[in-house]
Design a protein around this motif. Structure first.
Motif, PDB file in Angstrom:
ATOM      1  N   GLY A 122       0.817  -1.193   0.000  1.00 44.40           N
ATOM      2  CA  GLY A 122       0.000   0.000   0.000  1.00 44.40           C
ATOM      3  C   GLY A 122       0.853   1.246   0.000  1.00 44.40           C
ATOM      4  N   ASN A 123       0.194   2.358   0.139  1.00 47.95           N
ATOM      5  CA  ASN A 123       0.870   3.644   0.114  1.00 47.95           C
ATOM      6  C   ASN A 123       1.027   4.202   1.530  1.00 47.95           C
ATOM      7  OD1 ASN A 123       2.119   5.743  -1.093  1.00 47.95           O
ATOM      8  ND2 ASN A 123       0.256   6.847  -1.620  1.00 47.95           N
ATOM      9  N   ARG A 124       0.948   3.349   2.516  1.00 51.78           N
ATOM     10  CA  ARG A 124       1.019   3.755   3.911  1.00 51.78           C
ATOM     11  C   ARG A 124       2.476   3.886   4.359  1.00 51.78           C
ATOM     12  NH1 ARG A 124      -0.851  -0.622   7.688  1.00 51.78           N
ATOM     13  NH2 ARG A 124       1.323  -0.705   8.203  1.00 51.78           N
ATOM     14  N   ILE A 125       2.751   4.890   5.144  1.00 51.86           N
ATOM     15  CA  ILE A 125       4.094   5.104   5.688  1.00 51.86           C
ATOM     16  C   ILE A 125       4.161   4.445   7.058  1.00 51.86           C
ATOM     17  CG2 ILE A 125       5.696   6.840   6.540  1.00 51.86           C
ATOM     18  CD1 ILE A 125       4.545   8.736   4.458  1.00 51.86           C
ATOM     19  N   GLN A 126       5.216   3.649   7.262  1.00 57.49           N
ATOM     20  CA  GLN A 126       5.406   3.009   8.562  1.00 57.49           C
ATOM     21  C   GLN A 126       6.886   3.028   8.902  1.00 57.49           C
ATOM     22  OE1 GLN A 126       4.068  -1.026   8.818  1.00 57.49           O
ATOM     23  NE2 GLN A 126       4.534  -1.172  10.973  1.00 57.49           N
ATOM     24  N   THR A 127       7.243   3.836   9.903  1.00 58.41           N
ATOM     25  CA  THR A 127       8.640   3.931  10.322  1.00 58.41           C
ATOM     26  C   THR A 127       8.873   3.283  11.678  1.00 58.41           C
ATOM     27  OG1 THR A 127       8.249   6.096  11.310  1.00 58.41           O
ATOM     28  CG2 THR A 127       9.016   6.055   9.028  1.00 58.41           C
ATOM     29  N   THR A 128       7.833   2.709  12.276  1.00 54.30           N
ATOM     30  CA  THR A 128       7.998   2.081  13.582  1.00 54.30           C
ATOM     31  C   THR A 128       8.779   0.782  13.447  1.00 54.30           C
ATOM     32  OG1 THR A 128       5.858   0.988  13.355  1.00 54.30           O
ATOM     33  CG2 THR A 128       5.907   3.081  14.551  1.00 54.30           C
ATOM     34  N   LYS A 129       9.443   0.436  14.517  1.00 55.23           N
ATOM     35  CA  LYS A 129      10.294  -0.744  14.527  1.00 55.23           C
ATOM     36  C   LYS A 129       9.586  -1.934  15.174  1.00 55.23           C
ATOM     37  CE  LYS A 129      14.394   0.379  15.962  1.00 55.23           C
ATOM     38  NZ  LYS A 129      15.624   0.553  16.748  1.00 55.23           N
ATOM     39  N   TYR A 130       8.677  -1.664  16.104  1.00 53.69           N
ATOM     40  CA  TYR A 130       8.088  -2.728  16.909  1.00 53.69           C
ATOM     41  C   TYR A 130       6.575  -2.790  16.735  1.00 53.69           C
ATOM     42  CZ  TYR A 130      12.494  -1.933  19.373  1.00 53.69           C
ATOM     43  OH  TYR A 130      13.805  -1.755  19.686  1.00 53.69           O
ATOM     44  N   THR A 131       6.012  -3.954  17.102  1.00 52.04           N
ATOM     45  CA  THR A 131       4.571  -4.105  17.284  1.00 52.04           C
ATOM     46  C   THR A 131       4.366  -4.543  18.734  1.00 52.04           C
ATOM     47  OG1 THR A 131       4.568  -6.441  16.652  1.00 52.04           O
ATOM     48  CG2 THR A 131       4.256  -4.828  14.875  1.00 52.04           C
ATOM     49  N   TRP A 132       3.109  -4.719  19.124  1.00 56.42           N
ATOM     50  CA  TRP A 132       2.845  -5.141  20.504  1.00 56.42           C
ATOM     51  C   TRP A 132       3.456  -6.511  20.802  1.00 56.42           C
ATOM     52  CZ3 TRP A 132       1.357  -2.014  24.161  1.00 56.42           C
ATOM     53  CH2 TRP A 132       0.623  -0.886  23.837  1.00 56.42           C
ATOM     54  N   PHE A 133       3.464  -7.380  19.804  1.00 53.93           N
ATOM     55  CA  PHE A 133       3.945  -8.743  20.033  1.00 53.93           C
ATOM     56  C   PHE A 133       5.453  -8.876  19.890  1.00 53.93           C
ATOM     57  CE2 PHE A 133      -0.423  -9.234  18.399  1.00 53.93           C
ATOM     58  CZ  PHE A 133      -0.992  -9.767  19.552  1.00 53.93           C
ATOM     59  N   THR A 134       6.072  -8.004  19.106  1.00 52.80           N
ATOM     60  CA  THR A 134       7.503  -8.160  18.854  1.00 52.80           C
ATOM     61  C   THR A 134       8.371  -7.217  19.679  1.00 52.80           C
ATOM     62  OG1 THR A 134       7.483  -6.566  17.036  1.00 52.80           O
ATOM     63  CG2 THR A 134       7.077  -8.883  16.476  1.00 52.80           C
ATOM     64  N   PHE A 135       7.757  -6.396  20.529  1.00 54.98           N
ATOM     65  CA  PHE A 135       8.563  -5.414  21.267  1.00 54.98           C
ATOM     66  C   PHE A 135       9.586  -6.081  22.180  1.00 54.98           C
ATOM     67  CE2 PHE A 135       9.360  -2.781  25.012  1.00 54.98           C
ATOM     68  CZ  PHE A 135       9.980  -1.713  24.386  1.00 54.98           C
ATOM     69  N   LEU A 136       9.135  -6.961  23.047  1.00 56.63           N
ATOM     70  CA  LEU A 136      10.042  -7.562  24.035  1.00 56.63           C
ATOM     71  C   LEU A 136      11.147  -8.404  23.380  1.00 56.63           C
ATOM     72  CD1 LEU A 136      10.538  -7.711  27.067  1.00 56.63           C
ATOM     73  CD2 LEU A 136       9.163  -9.785  27.099  1.00 56.63           C
ATOM     74  N   PRO A 137      10.832  -9.346  22.480  1.00 60.53           N
ATOM     75  CA  PRO A 137      11.944 -10.126  21.905  1.00 60.53           C
ATOM     76  C   PRO A 137      12.895  -9.301  21.045  1.00 60.53           C
ATOM     77  CG  PRO A 137       9.813 -10.953  21.114  1.00 60.53           C
ATOM     78  CD  PRO A 137       9.544  -9.839  22.056  1.00 60.53           C
ATOM     79  N   LYS A 138      12.357  -8.407  20.221  1.00 57.37           N
ATOM     80  CA  LYS A 138      13.233  -7.599  19.370  1.00 57.37           C
ATOM     81  C   LYS A 138      14.103  -6.657  20.195  1.00 57.37           C
ATOM     82  CE  LYS A 138      11.440  -6.852  14.745  1.00 57.37           C
ATOM     83  NZ  LYS A 138      10.785  -5.888  13.869  1.00 57.37           N
ATOM     84  N   ASN A 139      13.508  -6.065  21.224  1.00 56.25           N
ATOM     85  CA  ASN A 139      14.257  -5.121  22.036  1.00 56.25           C
ATOM     86  C   ASN A 139      15.348  -5.830  22.830  1.00 56.25           C
ATOM     87  OD1 ASN A 139      14.759  -3.250  24.486  1.00 56.25           O
ATOM     88  ND2 ASN A 139      13.692  -1.993  22.974  1.00 56.25           N
ATOM     89  N   LEU A 140      15.034  -6.982  23.405  1.00 61.60           N
ATOM     90  CA  LEU A 140      16.060  -7.733  24.132  1.00 61.60           C
ATOM     91  C   LEU A 140      17.174  -8.194  23.188  1.00 61.60           C
ATOM     92  CD1 LEU A 140      13.996  -9.853  26.651  1.00 61.60           C
ATOM     93  CD2 LEU A 140      15.521  -7.947  27.148  1.00 61.60           C
ATOM     94  N   PHE A 141      16.799  -8.583  21.972  1.00 61.00           N
ATOM     95  CA  PHE A 141      17.801  -8.977  20.984  1.00 61.00           C
ATOM     96  C   PHE A 141      18.737  -7.811  20.675  1.00 61.00           C
ATOM     97  CE2 PHE A 141      19.098  -9.635  16.529  1.00 61.00           C
ATOM     98  CZ  PHE A 141      19.743 -10.854  16.666  1.00 61.00           C
TER      99      PHE A 141
END
Length: 115
Positions: free
Chosen positions: A26-45
């Protein structure tokens, strides 16, 4: 009250657009790195890719063995937990601000020029 301006191609390169549109949803802009489910594992990584955090984690693991225990186990975990929590809070606030800005941009008014 700013407007985004979109210039359509008017069908001149329809084949190229059709091929390219399969890669982009789509034409949507998304610059965020995390979602609700991936915040903890991605951040700890990400946190444990830093050498200082790995050093403190190594000290925590080492202190759980009675033969090499220097401090109390809980005291050794305290610096690591404080640093990880502070970094997590900072990253969460930063990502939430990016989400708010993306939402503002994605729902802004657009004006499409067409012949």
């Amino acid at each position: 009250n700013k407007w985004r301006i979109v210039f359509p191609d008017n069908g001149r390169q329809w084949k190229d657009w059709k091929q390219a549109s399969t890669f982009y949803s789509g034409n949507r802009i998304q610059t965020t790195k995390y979602t609700w489910f991936t915040f903890l594992p991605k951040n700890l990584f990400e946190q444990f890719h830093r050498l200082g955090n790995l050093y403190f984690f190594f000290l925590v693991v080492l202190n759980w063995f009675p033969q090499v225990e220097v401090f109390h186990r809980e005291i050794t975990m305290l610096p690591l937990i404080v640093v990880l929590l502070a970094s997590m809070i900072k990253d969460a606030i930063e990502d939430y601000r990016k989400y708010q800005f993306d939402k503002k941009i994605n729902f802004s008014k657009t004006r499409v020029y067409d012949k």
